[in-house]
Design an enzyme around this catalytic site. Structure first.
Site, mmCIF file in Angstrom:
data_model
loop_
_atom_site.group_PDB
_atom_site.id
_atom_site.type_symbol
_atom_site.label_atom_id
_atom_site.label_comp_id
_atom_site.label_asym_id
_atom_site.label_seq_id
_atom_site.Cartn_x
_atom_site.Cartn_y
_atom_site.Cartn_z
ATOM 1 N NE ARG A 34 -4.113 -1.913 1.831
ATOM 2 C CZ ARG A 34 -4.824 -2.574 2.723
ATOM 3 N NH1 ARG A 34 -4.493 -2.538 4.000
ATOM 4 N NH2 ARG A 34 -5.879 -3.274 2.352
ATOM 5 C CE LYS A 217 -19.495 -15.259 7.399
ATOM 6 N NZ LYS A 217 -19.580 -14.077 8.249
ATOM 7 N N GLY A 373 -8.140 -8.413 -0.659
ATOM 8 C CA GLY A 373 -6.900 -8.766 0.035
ATOM 9 C C GLY A 373 -6.478 -10.220 -0.109
ATOM 10 N N GLY A 396 -13.534 -4.184 -0.544
ATOM 11 C CA GLY A 396 -14.917 -3.712 -0.549
ATOM 12 C C GLY A 396 -15.147 -2.645 -1.602
HETATM 13 P P1 AMP Z 1 -13.748 -13.547 2.418
HETATM 14 O O1 AMP Z 1 -13.219 -12.708 3.528
HETATM 15 O O2 AMP Z 1 -15.198 -13.820 2.483
HETATM 16 O O3 AMP Z 1 -13.295 -13.064 1.045
HETATM 17 O O4 AMP Z 1 -13.105 -14.979 2.616
HETATM 18 C C1 AMP Z 1 -11.734 -15.221 2.658
HETATM 19 C C2 AMP Z 1 -11.512 -16.369 3.575
HETATM 20 O O5 AMP Z 1 -12.267 -17.470 3.123
HETATM 21 C C3 AMP Z 1 -10.086 -16.830 3.663
HETATM 22 O O6 AMP Z 1 -9.593 -16.515 4.938
HETATM 23 C C4 AMP Z 1 -10.186 -18.349 3.473
HETATM 24 O O7 AMP Z 1 -9.441 -19.087 4.419
HETATM 25 C C5 AMP Z 1 -11.666 -18.615 3.676
HETATM 26 N N1 AMP Z 1 -12.119 -19.861 3.047
HETATM 27 C C6 AMP Z 1 -11.989 -20.229 1.764
HETATM 28 N N2 AMP Z 1 -12.458 -21.467 1.582
HETATM 29 C C7 AMP Z 1 -12.887 -21.931 2.781
HETATM 30 C C8 AMP Z 1 -13.457 -23.150 3.239
HETATM 31 N N3 AMP Z 1 -13.678 -24.151 2.406
HETATM 32 N N4 AMP Z 1 -13.742 -23.260 4.540
HETATM 33 C C9 AMP Z 1 -13.502 -22.231 5.378
HETATM 34 N N5 AMP Z 1 -12.988 -21.042 5.004
HETATM 35 C C10 AMP Z 1 -12.678 -20.884 3.718
#
Ligand code: AMP
Length: 415
Positions: A34, A217, A373, A396
């Site tokens: 950054r 999610k 990120g 975001g």
């Molecule tokens: P997000 O912040 O929603 O973009 O998600 C990123 C996070 O999703 C990362 O820290 C990953 O470790 C997690 N992630 C990806 N696949 C899985 C999974 N199958 N189970 C749990 N966490 C996950």
């Protein structure tokens, strides 16, 4: 006004940057992307003969002074990156004298803006359901204006180069712009590049367009998924959200993460994709683990038939091939969110397969944009940063821009 058309000679510029860099326990910067990202703007101002007042937030101090989030810790790193000494103002709202004393070529770094609740402009210590909340909010908005006015009073012109916070209407990212006329406020070079990259994806789409949405999610990505549905040819949904889809379709997902209140939504996304002729690609197999750790036992299983006591942690080999096929031959590619728990070495394979397919498609002429990120961390971890078209500093902000929302940080300058 644009930064390249503005001559900063003899002017003081207050520049909002995103120096929210990760620090280790000793306060040492672990990734200076950054800081490097803002250098072209900062150096242009100094090279013109301007004086620099740099402001940023770091972390989430929630309106309180937190020494562990002090920007004083990065002063020397900023000085080294700029190649010139940097002064530090330990109170960003009481920096009049330091700013007034700045001479041509000198640099002043302000303390973390979020030590003041006025920066974010949210009332503190009062819940939304409190009858006094609305009046507290109104009062805070007034205080936010005063805070922004104070920051503005330090300088002759304002530059916003903090794309990562451009989706927030904060004192330093948007409100401050009200105190400068159109000829004295502008986007920084990094912001200009980011806005252009989004524009390449939104208004200059070359088909086939493949979007890859991963992460933990579906709920946090639903806005962009729905928006992309009208634009993409292939939509890969991967990572933790895979299991919400698997369960919604009647699958058995063991201990995998799942948003039980989003099962209907998952089915609706499948339906929308069918109606709109989008090739929706969901994982068919996965690497399951018997606990959430790097050295867990693993096995490759059907993503809709995960044994009890096991959880899906990464895309399986068949799925990786499906993903690569949907990326191959694409002319526009957007990737946000990893395909697995990439923080653990044992579960990087799915994300790596995606990164490799994107690199290959880019070499064949695709425009590839990587944002958020975690996906950026993946690309860097795999040493592939120079094999994609553009890596965004925004998470975001990038998603909101691609959803078609006008970013307050951009709107404040352009109107
Ligand atoms: P997000 O912040 O929603 O973009 O998600 C990123 C996070 O999703 C990362 O820290 C990953 O470790 C997690 N992630 C990806 N696949 C899985 C999974 N199958 N189970 C749990 N966490 C996950």
């Amino acid at each position: 006004m644009t930064i390249n058309n503005f001559n900063f000679a003899g002017k003081k510029a207050i520049v909002r940057v995103d120096f929210n860099v990760p620090l280790n326990e000793q306060g040492i910067i672990t990734d200076d992307t950054r800081i490097r990202g803002a250098l072209p703007t900062l150096k242009k101002i100094l090279a013109d003969g301007g004086a620099l007042i740099i402001m940023s937030h770091m972390g989430k101090p929630k309106g309180k002074v937190k020494p562990s989030l002090s920007l004083g810790q990065i002063k020397d790193a900023v000085a080294a990156a700029l190649g010139t000494p940097v002064q530090f103002a330990p109170d960003c709202a009481k920096a009049h004298d330091a700013a007034a004393a700045l001479k041509q070529g000198e640099v002043l770094l302000l303390e973390n803006l979020r030590f003041y609740p006025e920066e974010e402009g949210k009332p503190v210590g009062i819940e939304k359901d409190d009858p006094m909340y609305e009046s507290a909010k109104k009062e805070m908005k007034e205080r936010q204006k005063e805070f922004a006015k104070t920051l503005a009073s330090y300088a002759d012109c304002y530059v916003n180069d903090a794309f990562g916070t451009a989706h927030r209407k904060h004192a330093s990212t948007a409100v401050i712009a009200d105190y400068f006329d159109a000829d004295h406020k502008m986007l920084g070079l990094l912001m200009e590049k980011e806005v252009q990259a989004v524009d390449n994806i939104l208004s200059n789409i070359k088909h086939p367009f493949t979007a890859i949405m991963g992460g933990s999610k579906v709920s946090t990505k639903i806005g962009i998924i729905e928006n992309l549905m009208d634009k993409v040819d292939n939509l890969i949904l991967c990572g933790g959200m895979t299991y919400t889809f698997a369960k919604a379709q009647g699958g058995k997902i063991g201990n995998s993460i799942c948003e039980d209140d989003k099962l209907e939504l998952a089915l609706d996304i499948i339906k929308q994709a069918k109606q709109k002729g989008v090739n929706l690609v969901l994982g068919t197999d996965c690497v399951a683990a018997d606990n959430f750790s790097n050295d867990a036992n693993t096995q490759v299983v059907d993503a809709k038939n995960i044994p009890d006591g096991w959880e899906g942690m990464d895309a399986g080999p068949e799925t990786r091939k499906l993903f690569a096929d949907a990326i191959k031959g694409a002319k526009t590619i957007l990737w946000n969110g990893p395909a697995g728990v990439f923080e653990f070495e044992a579960f990087t394979g799915g994300s790596k397969a995606i990164a490799e397919a994107i690199a290959d498609a880019t070499a064949e002429g695709a425009y590839s944009l990587i944002g958020g990120g975690d996906s950026v961390a993946c690309i860097n971890k795999f040493g592939m940063a120079d094999k994609v078209s553009y890596i965004s500093t925004g998470g975001g902000a990038l998603l909101e821009a691609i959803e078609g929302k006008v970013l307050p940080g951009v709107a404040a300058i352009k109107q």
